[in-house]
Motif scaffolding. Structure first.
Motif, PDB file in Angstrom:
ATOM      1  N   LEU A   1       2.520   2.838   2.527  1.00 52.90           N
ATOM      2  CA  LEU A   1       1.564   2.162   1.663  1.00 52.90           C
ATOM      3  C   LEU A   1       1.674   0.644   1.773  1.00 52.90           C
ATOM      4  CD1 LEU A   1      -0.662   2.508  -0.429  1.00 52.90           C
ATOM      5  CD2 LEU A   1       1.096   2.578  -2.211  1.00 52.90           C
ATOM      6  N   GLU A   2       2.892   0.122   1.934  1.00 56.55           N
ATOM      7  CA  GLU A   2       3.047  -1.326   2.051  1.00 56.55           C
ATOM      8  C   GLU A   2       2.292  -1.858   3.261  1.00 56.55           C
ATOM      9  OE1 GLU A   2       6.650  -4.541   2.816  1.00 56.55           O
ATOM     10  OE2 GLU A   2       7.017  -2.786   1.558  1.00 56.55           O
ATOM     11  N   ARG A   3       2.368  -1.144   4.370  1.00 54.96           N
ATOM     12  CA  ARG A   3       1.662  -1.576   5.577  1.00 54.96           C
ATOM     13  C   ARG A   3       0.153  -1.572   5.360  1.00 54.96           C
ATOM     14  NH1 ARG A   3      -0.084   1.811   9.601  1.00 54.96           N
ATOM     15  NH2 ARG A   3       1.270   3.459   8.789  1.00 54.96           N
ATOM     16  N   HIS A   4      -0.359  -0.576   4.655  1.00 51.55           N
ATOM     17  CA  HIS A   4      -1.799  -0.492   4.439  1.00 51.55           C
ATOM     18  C   HIS A   4      -2.282  -1.535   3.433  1.00 51.55           C
ATOM     19  CE1 HIS A   4      -2.815   2.969   6.894  1.00 51.55           C
ATOM     20  NE2 HIS A   4      -1.707   3.554   6.487  1.00 51.55           N
TER      21      HIS A   4
ATOM     22  N   ARG B   1     -11.568   1.126   2.620  1.00 43.72           N
ATOM     23  CA  ARG B   1     -11.917   0.798   4.002  1.00 43.72           C
ATOM     24  C   ARG B   1     -10.689   0.846   4.908  1.00 43.72           C
ATOM     25  NH1 ARG B   1     -17.052  -2.122   4.367  1.00 43.72           N
ATOM     26  NH2 ARG B   1     -16.307  -3.113   6.282  1.00 43.72           N
ATOM     27  N   GLN B   2      -9.535   0.455   4.399  1.00 52.23           N
ATOM     28  CA  GLN B   2      -8.323   0.466   5.204  1.00 52.23           C
ATOM     29  C   GLN B   2      -7.768   1.886   5.359  1.00 52.23           C
ATOM     30  OE1 GLN B   2      -6.713  -1.472   7.134  1.00 52.23           O
ATOM     31  NE2 GLN B   2      -4.935  -0.130   7.418  1.00 52.23           N
ATOM     32  N   LEU B   3      -7.715   2.655   4.277  1.00 50.84           N
ATOM     33  CA  LEU B   3      -7.145   3.997   4.349  1.00 50.84           C
ATOM     34  C   LEU B   3      -7.949   4.914   5.256  1.00 50.84           C
ATOM     35  CD1 LEU B   3      -6.161   4.593   0.604  1.00 50.84           C
ATOM     36  CD2 LEU B   3      -4.638   4.022   2.506  1.00 50.84           C
ATOM     37  N   SER B   4      -9.268   4.705   5.303  1.00 44.85           N
ATOM     38  CA  SER B   4     -10.105   5.578   6.127  1.00 44.85           C
ATOM     39  C   SER B   4      -9.796   5.438   7.611  1.00 44.85           C
ATOM     40  CB  SER B   4     -11.583   5.266   5.880  1.00 44.85           C
ATOM     41  OG  SER B   4     -11.908   3.950   6.299  1.00 44.85           O
ATOM     42  N   VAL B   5      -9.131   4.346   8.003  1.00 46.88           N
ATOM     43  CA  VAL B   5      -8.785   4.147   9.414  1.00 46.88           C
ATOM     44  C   VAL B   5      -7.736   5.143   9.875  1.00 46.88           C
ATOM     45  CG1 VAL B   5      -7.814   2.501  11.071  1.00 46.88           C
ATOM     46  CG2 VAL B   5      -9.373   1.703   9.295  1.00 46.88           C
TER      47      VAL B   5
ATOM     48  N   PRO C   1       6.474   1.785  -6.288  1.00 44.99           N
ATOM     49  CA  PRO C   1       5.569   0.942  -5.490  1.00 44.99           C
ATOM     50  C   PRO C   1       6.323   0.319  -4.322  1.00 44.99           C
ATOM     51  CG  PRO C   1       5.490   0.381  -7.840  1.00 44.99           C
ATOM     52  CD  PRO C   1       6.688   1.257  -7.635  1.00 44.99           C
ATOM     53  N   PRO C   2       5.620  -0.094  -3.290  1.00 48.54           N
ATOM     54  CA  PRO C   2       6.288  -0.825  -2.197  1.00 48.54           C
ATOM     55  C   PRO C   2       6.999  -2.064  -2.740  1.00 48.54           C
ATOM     56  CG  PRO C   2       4.065  -0.208  -1.570  1.00 48.54           C
ATOM     57  CD  PRO C   2       4.192   0.136  -3.021  1.00 48.54           C
ATOM     58  N   LYS C   3       8.122  -2.422  -2.158  1.00 49.64           N
ATOM     59  CA  LYS C   3       8.955  -3.497  -2.684  1.00 49.64           C
ATOM     60  C   LYS C   3       8.191  -4.812  -2.818  1.00 49.64           C
ATOM     61  CE  LYS C   3      13.370  -1.627  -1.060  1.00 49.64           C
ATOM     62  NZ  LYS C   3      14.576  -1.865  -0.209  1.00 49.64           N
ATOM     63  N   ARG C   4       7.392  -5.141  -1.815  1.00 57.15           N
ATOM     64  CA  ARG C   4       6.675  -6.407  -1.852  1.00 57.15           C
ATOM     65  C   ARG C   4       5.592  -6.431  -2.910  1.00 57.15           C
ATOM     66  NH1 ARG C   4       4.534  -7.941   3.875  1.00 57.15           N
ATOM     67  NH2 ARG C   4       3.766  -9.684   2.610  1.00 57.15           N
ATOM     68  N   TYR C   5       5.198  -5.253  -3.428  1.00 62.06           N
ATOM     69  CA  TYR C   5       4.122  -5.176  -4.414  1.00 62.06           C
ATOM     70  C   TYR C   5       4.610  -4.628  -5.754  1.00 62.06           C
ATOM     71  CZ  TYR C   5       1.081  -5.958  -0.421  1.00 62.06           C
ATOM     72  OH  TYR C   5       0.479  -6.500   0.680  1.00 62.06           O
TER      73      TYR C   5
ATOM     74  N   SER D   1      -0.228  11.467   2.081  1.00 61.04           N
ATOM     75  CA  SER D   1       0.850  11.096   2.992  1.00 61.04           C
ATOM     76  C   SER D   1       0.950   9.583   3.187  1.00 61.04           C
ATOM     77  CB  SER D   1       0.638  11.767   4.352  1.00 61.04           C
ATOM     78  OG  SER D   1      -0.545  11.285   4.976  1.00 61.04           O
ATOM     79  N   LEU D   2      -0.146   8.862   2.942  1.00 64.66           N
ATOM     80  CA  LEU D   2      -0.125   7.407   3.072  1.00 64.66           C
ATOM     81  C   LEU D   2       0.358   6.724   1.803  1.00 64.66           C
ATOM     82  CD1 LEU D   2      -3.484   6.787   4.977  1.00 64.66           C
ATOM     83  CD2 LEU D   2      -1.210   7.211   5.895  1.00 64.66           C
ATOM     84  N   GLY D   3       0.660   7.479   0.757  1.00 66.41           N
ATOM     85  CA  GLY D   3       1.129   6.897  -0.484  1.00 66.41           C
ATOM     86  C   GLY D   3       2.624   6.647  -0.531  1.00 66.41           C
ATOM     87  N   ARG D   4       3.345   7.095   0.472  1.00 65.16           N
ATOM     88  CA  ARG D   4       4.786   6.805   0.519  1.00 65.16           C
ATOM     89  C   ARG D   4       4.998   5.303   0.615  1.00 65.16           C
ATOM     90  NH1 ARG D   4       4.200  10.623   4.519  1.00 65.16           N
ATOM     91  NH2 ARG D   4       4.747   9.021   6.071  1.00 65.16           N
ATOM     92  N   PRO D   5       6.021   4.752  -0.043  1.00 67.49           N
ATOM     93  CA  PRO D   5       6.193   3.287  -0.110  1.00 67.49           C
ATOM     94  C   PRO D   5       6.172   2.597   1.245  1.00 67.49           C
ATOM     95  CG  PRO D   5       7.690   4.357  -1.629  1.00 67.49           C
ATOM     96  CD  PRO D   5       7.039   5.453  -0.851  1.00 67.49           C
TER      97      PRO D   5
END
Length: 635
Positions: free
Chosen positions: A559-562, A502-506, A375-379, A552-556
């Protein structure tokens, strides 16, 4: 249509998935010049369907419809190998339909009559999309006008549908009058109060300005249920061309009264579908490949059959590295194996949860491939793991449909009351329509200890949603009202899924309607272990679902940005403060808290619970809860 008119005309096109989700058996389809109803399975051309293999889903369908169901089959389709000649027999392949409603209106003279009355004539021009009924004897000069369907019908919660009782309605009860009818709209508003049904046979029943007038009645009277303007439901099933032998009664034996409905009403048809992901069930690559192609291999009787199938069947190319002897041995082993009696066939999510939470043990195949990433570090404190589903296959099966009442009020379509689940065929079906979709997805495994601590801390909000749940079911006369409450953890997981979709669809390249959620939620104290996970995957039935943009958006780092942006978006809404102040219970009308179309709602194709059990305040602070709120899960 009359037997003389029962010819096969290709009048429209649907995607295979629409035959389950939007225009399935019993649904009304609007064509250019008429509306039609999809017929039952007895009328479907079985030779044009393709069997779809998914044993877990088939077992669940058998649990609902009976052990006689032997297969899942696709809708009748024409192979896209070449351009089909419209004069060829393959151009007539499709789903059978029949005109409904049967009562039509002439737009020029406003004559109202049934198709079987002989007043309207069927025209079949060269272009099949222009098939229509015309009023040949209309007073309009020139070309006969095309008649349109009368837009009022009647339905009941037991899945029955019928033409509007025009004659009985205008006369205020049963009548033998066969006079001509007209449907008048003197006003352009389209309101029911400005539409009148008029009978031309009864003179002198009323006076206006000292002159006798014809008998007429406004359509608004049909919607005044306290007047009981409509008769008892006749239990008609137009998609099966019959009437229900058991009649139409409530579970306690009370006769059901028909309810008026507009022809294009969104509650005229709700598909009852079961959905499963194709996950590996066997240990070993060869055994899994045999499972994947079991719809073909289960019919082989010898090793020579396998050699022949490998030569002529492109679907078996995955087995090219194995000899026919090895494949035959694996087929025999599967045929003689004792069926696994463990687990509940209707529980489709538990086996999927076990695979997603332990992706390393899952067998990789052409339609299933998982890869766990940190998971992303912050999460990291919120998620056990994030799993990239690089390949997925989803299979849906239609087991029935309902009218007026949506199956989204139940946590599982299989729990929908059997007396309200309309049948797909007159007899118990031997097969059901199904569709398969290939795509990709992201799976989030929440930390169970953190979930339980948060739920215990917010018991007040849990009580509010439980109260709203009971009011919702009470308003719809669903007993007992406390059943099927998913709990506050479901509200959290569901809200998280909507915010992230809603965010990923952007950025992922898919529209919001092309992404779908699958919530894995089970509270402590139930028979099986707890679940707390969310799968967001592509639900598009075409090549859009395999582009790789979601994984491709699942990389840490991405994903953290999203996740940051998704949680920041739910803090404020364009409808605040009204949205943030919304309570989950308002006389049984709503079943969500701080959420609306501007912030958290998702398209119907994306949400598994009809945009209910949502609250963005459980994700991040809002203008109502304040920055110091302990309600927000992500801090």
């Amino acid at each position: 249509m009359t037997p003389k008119d029962q010819k096969r005309f290709k009048v429209g096109e649907l995607r295979p998935s629409q035959a389950l989700t939007t225009f399935g058996v019993g649904a009304i389809i609007d064509l250019p010049n008429l509306s039609v109803m999809v017929m039952g399975l007895e009328d479907w051309p079985l030779k044009d369907t393709v069997e779809i293999g998914e044993q877990r889903l088939l077992a669940s369908v058998k649990e609902v419809l009976g052990a006689q169901v032997a297969a899942l089959r696709s809708a009748p389709v024409v192979p896209d190998t070449h351009q089909v000649n419209q004069f060829d027999s393959s151009a007539l392949v499709g789903i059978p339909v029949a005109p409904f409603p049967r009562w039509m209106v002439c737009p020029y003279c406003r004559r109202l009559a049934p198709l079987g009355g002989g007043l309207f004539k069927l025209e079949t021009p060269y272009r099949t999309d222009q098939i229509r009924y015309v009023h040949a004897n209309c007073t309009k000069p020139g070309k006969p006008p095309t008649v349109v369907p009368a837009r009022f019908i009647v339905a009941c919660k037991n899945g029955h549908l019928d033409d509007f009782p025009w004659r009985n309605f205008v006369h205020g009860g049963p009548t033998k009058c066969q006079g001509g009818l007209k449907l008048l709209e003197p006003s352009a508003t389209g309101e029911a109060s400005s539409i009148y049904v008029q009978c031309e046979a009864d003179h002198g029943l009323g006076y206006r300005d000292g002159k006798p007038v014809l008998l007429s009645r406004p359509m608004s009277d049909a919607f005044k249920m306290d007047l009981q303007a409509l008769p008892v439901c006749k239990a008609r099933r137009p998609h099966l061309r019959d009437h229900d032998e058991c009649g139409c009664k409530t579970p306690i034996g009370v006769e059901v009264r028909a309810e008026p409905m507009l022809q294009g009403a969104s509650n005229s048809w709700f598909g009852l579908t079961l959905t499963a992901l194709a996950i590996p069930q066997a240990s070993g690559k060869l055994k899994q490949l045999v499972d994947d192609h079991w719809t073909i291999l289960e019919k082989v009787q010898s090793e020579q059959n396998i050699e022949l199938l490998q030569a002529v069947t492109p679907q078996l190319r995955d087995l090219a590295e194995y000899t026919p002897a090895d494949i035959w041995q694996a087929v025999q082993t599967k045929k003689t194996a004792v069926p696994d009696q463990g687990g509940d066939p209707s529980d489709l999510k538990t086996p999927e949860w076990e695979v997603f939470t332990d992706p390393g043990s899952a067998e990789t195949g052409r339609d299933f491939q998982l890869r766990a990433v940190p998971p992303p570090k912050r999460y990291a404190k919120y998620f056990e793991k994030v799993v990239l589903a690089e390949r997925l296959r989803e299979v849906r099966a239609l087991v029935g449909f309902s009218r007026i009442e949506s199956p989204s009020d139940y946590d599982n379509p299989a729990a929908f009351p059997p007396n309200q689940r309309a049948r797909l065929s007159r007899k118990d079906p031997a097969w059901v329509p199904a569709s398969e979709i290939r795509g990709e997805g992201l799976f989030f495994h929440f930390k169970e200890s953190l979930i339980q601590t948060w739920v215990k801390k917010n018991e007040t909000l849990d009580g509010r949603f439980f109260e709203a749940h009971q009011r919702w079911r009470t308003a719809r006369k669903l007993d007992p009202p406390q059943d099927f409450y998913p709990g506050l953890r479901y509200v959290l997981l569901h809200s998280f899924a909507h915010a992230l979709i809603r965010q990923l669809s952007v950025e992922c390249g898919y529209t919001t309607a092309s992404l779908r959620e699958r919530i894995y939620s089970r509270n402590p104290g139930e028979e099986q272990p707890e679940m707390a996970g969310v799968l967001i995957y592509t639900a598009a039935p075409d090549s859009e679902g395999t582009l790789g943009g979601l994984v491709s958006l699942g990389r840490p780092e991405a994903l953290e940005r999203h996740l940051d942006q998704a949680l920041d978006n739910v803090r404020l809404c364009a409808s605040d403060p009204l949205c943030a102040e919304h309570h989950p219970y308002r006389d049984g009308i709503t079943l969500h808290a701080a959420s609306c179309h501007a912030c958290l709602f998702a398209p119907e194709t994306s949400c598994e619970r009809g945009n209910k059990y949502l609250d963005r305040a459980v994700l991040a602070p809002t203008v109502e809860t304040g920055e110091s709120s302990e309600l927000a899960f992500f801090r």
